[in-house]
Design a protein around this motif. Structure first.
Motif, PDB file in Angstrom:
ATOM      1  N   VAL A  49      -1.711   6.672  -2.619  1.00 29.66           N
ATOM      2  CA  VAL A  49      -1.223   5.340  -2.257  1.00 29.66           C
ATOM      3  C   VAL A  49      -1.761   4.270  -3.206  1.00 29.66           C
ATOM      4  N   GLU A  50      -3.035   4.340  -3.547  1.00 34.84           N
ATOM      5  CA  GLU A  50      -3.627   3.335  -4.432  1.00 34.84           C
ATOM      6  C   GLU A  50      -2.961   3.359  -5.812  1.00 34.84           C
ATOM      7  N   THR A  52       0.229   4.158  -6.551  1.00 36.46           N
ATOM      8  CA  THR A  52       1.540   3.501  -6.491  1.00 36.46           C
ATOM      9  C   THR A  52       1.386   1.993  -6.280  1.00 36.46           C
ATOM     10  N   SER A  53       0.355   1.594  -5.563  1.00 35.67           N
ATOM     11  CA  SER A  53       0.097   0.172  -5.363  1.00 35.67           C
ATOM     12  C   SER A  53      -0.237  -0.507  -6.687  1.00 35.67           C
ATOM     13  N   ARG A  54      -1.086   0.133  -7.481  1.00 32.44           N
ATOM     14  CA  ARG A  54      -1.449  -0.432  -8.784  1.00 32.44           C
ATOM     15  C   ARG A  54      -0.239  -0.511  -9.711  1.00 32.44           C
ATOM     16  N   ALA A  56       2.928  -0.664  -8.814  1.00 30.68           N
ATOM     17  CA  ALA A  56       3.892  -1.640  -8.302  1.00 30.68           C
ATOM     18  C   ALA A  56       3.558  -3.044  -8.804  1.00 30.68           C
ATOM     19  N   ARG A  57       2.271  -3.354  -8.931  1.00 29.39           N
ATOM     20  CA  ARG A  57       1.861  -4.660  -9.461  1.00 29.39           C
ATOM     21  C   ARG A  57       2.244  -4.821 -10.933  1.00 29.39           C
ATOM     22  N   GLY A  80       6.324   1.497  -7.562  1.00 26.94           N
ATOM     23  CA  GLY A  80       5.024   1.989  -8.002  1.00 26.94           C
ATOM     24  C   GLY A  80       5.107   3.370  -8.638  1.00 26.94           C
TER      25      GLY A  80
END
Length: 184
Positions: A49-50, A52-54, A56-57, A80
């Motif tokens: 998850v982390e 894809t979060s990074r 996505a930014r 992401g």
């Protein structure tokens, strides 16, 4: 008694080969290989998850990765994940592997060393890519278990880890033997 690496003759052969600028894989093969690489990378990213979060930014940002004459342009998607960028997309980050010898590169990677990389471009994007390299790992055993079951997957994974450890030890011993050789 110092032992010479059995791969030293192969490395010498590879380094003494003349450049072959006309020897390129067909465009369709490169295209298909890049598509498969993107699918594999996205499969791995979706498990973290982390990660894809990074990414996505960093949506819309393009990373150009190069080694010798091989290159791939990847763009971060809003989800992401990664997609292939077009050749016209200007890269925000260029990552170029410095090591030219495929054998030396493989030895370094098998020892667990990161290859030397020339980095140009956006610092924050480079930091996020570095985080991905350091923290995201493919759980091959989990994927294999979905196909053949838990016990066989664990057995195969353990065998692969043992072979990798033996290969790393061999490469470490060969490198140590090469470094202790007296110059002739």
């Amino acid at each position: 008694m110092a032992t010479q690496s059995p791969f030293s003759w192969l490395e010498g052969l590879l380094q003494n080969l003349p450049p072959l600028p006309n020897l390129q894989p067909p465009e369709w093969a490169v295209d298909e290989a890049q598509r498969r690489i993107v699918l594999l990378l996205n499969h791995i990213l979706m498990q973290e998850v982390e990660a894809t979060s990074r990414l996505a930014r960093q949506k819309g940002r393009v990373v150009l990765m190069q080694w010798r004459s091989f290159s791939v342009r990847l763009v971060a998607t809003p989800a992401g994940l990664l997609d292939r960028a077009t050749a016209q997309d200007k890269p925000d980050l260029v990552l170029a592997v410095s090591e030219e010898s495929p054998l030396t590169l493989a030895q370094n990677v098998l020892r667990g060393d990161k290859p030397a990389v020339r980095i140009e471009g956006d610092v924050q994007l480079a930091a996020d890519v570095n985080w991905l390299v350091d923290h995201v790992r493919w759980d091959i055993e989990e994927d294999l278990a979905r196909v053949i079951g838990d016990a066989p997957a664990h057995t195969l994974s353990q065998a692969a880890r043992n072979m990798a450890a033996a290969l790393r030890q061999f490469l470490g011993n060969a490198a140590a033997a090469d470094s202790t050789k007296a110059p002739t």
